[in-house]
Write a protein that holds these residues in place. Structure first.
Motif, mmCIF file in Angstrom:
data_model
loop_
_atom_site.group_PDB
_atom_site.id
_atom_site.type_symbol
_atom_site.label_atom_id
_atom_site.label_comp_id
_atom_site.label_asym_id
_atom_site.label_seq_id
_atom_site.Cartn_x
_atom_site.Cartn_y
_atom_site.Cartn_z
ATOM 1 N N UNK A 72 0.863 -1.174 0.000
ATOM 2 C CA UNK A 72 0.000 0.000 0.000
ATOM 3 C C UNK A 72 0.902 1.227 0.000
ATOM 4 N N UNK A 73 1.250 1.664 -1.197
ATOM 5 C CA UNK A 73 2.062 2.869 -1.351
ATOM 6 C C UNK A 73 1.171 4.071 -1.086
ATOM 7 N N UNK A 74 1.708 5.083 -0.435
ATOM 8 C CA UNK A 74 0.850 6.145 0.085
ATOM 9 C C UNK A 74 1.024 7.515 -0.569
ATOM 10 N N UNK A 75 1.522 7.558 -1.796
ATOM 11 C CA UNK A 75 1.639 8.854 -2.467
ATOM 12 C C UNK A 75 0.307 9.598 -2.540
ATOM 13 N N UNK A 76 -0.788 8.860 -2.670
ATOM 14 C CA UNK A 76 -2.114 9.461 -2.821
ATOM 15 C C UNK A 76 -2.991 9.235 -1.589
ATOM 16 N N UNK A 77 -2.407 8.791 -0.510
ATOM 17 C CA UNK A 77 -3.162 8.476 0.712
ATOM 18 C C UNK A 77 -2.818 9.526 1.767
ATOM 19 N N UNK A 78 -3.732 10.467 2.038
ATOM 20 C CA UNK A 78 -3.392 11.587 2.914
ATOM 21 C C UNK A 78 -3.447 11.301 4.410
ATOM 22 N N UNK A 79 -4.117 10.200 4.818
ATOM 23 C CA UNK A 79 -4.258 9.971 6.250
ATOM 24 C C UNK A 79 -4.527 8.482 6.533
#
Length: 131
Positions: A72-79
């Protein structure tokens, strides 16, 4: 392919193919109503269909497959709440994939039991995508 080659060469492997284990992909084709994702489409049934031990391996080579992992890469996951949404319930499916012998897996059975998992997630205040 890299995991297969490594197992064939006698190395221990944790499988992590983008086709089945990348939870930073959309869970629905209706991307306008989903949180922003890196791209791709990975529905629950596709995650469940994964077999970490490819048929192309011999029994000796297959012993080198230690399991699988989710990404789960978080470049687009703000929180954290959006991270939970991206992970669940697909992580429930992947857990069963790696812990259950392939001959005992059946998506309809999993889908019927998924309600229990979702109730547990709700009690724990985990943000998950409703199937």
């Amino acid at each position: 392919d890299g995991g297969i080659a490594a197992a064939q060469a006698g190395h221990d492997v944790v499988m992590a193919p983008g086709s089945h284990t990348y939870l930073d992909h959309y869970q629905s084709l209706d991307t306008a109503h989903e949180p922003l994702a890196i791209g791709g489409f990975l529905p629950l049934d596709t995650v469940y269909s994964y077999d970490p031990v490819p048929d192309t391996l011999t029994a000796a080579e297959a012993r080198h497959i230690l399991g699988a992992q989710a990404q789960l890469w978080t470049e687009y996951v703000p929180d954290p709440k959006q991270a939970e949404y991206m992970a669940f319930p697909r992580l429930c499916a992947l857990a069963e994939v790696v812990w259950t012998p392939s001959g005992r897996k059946a998506f309809p059975d999993f889908a019927a039991r998924l309600g229990t998992h979702l109730r547990r997630l709700a009690i724990l205040d985990v943000n998950y995508r409703r199937p």
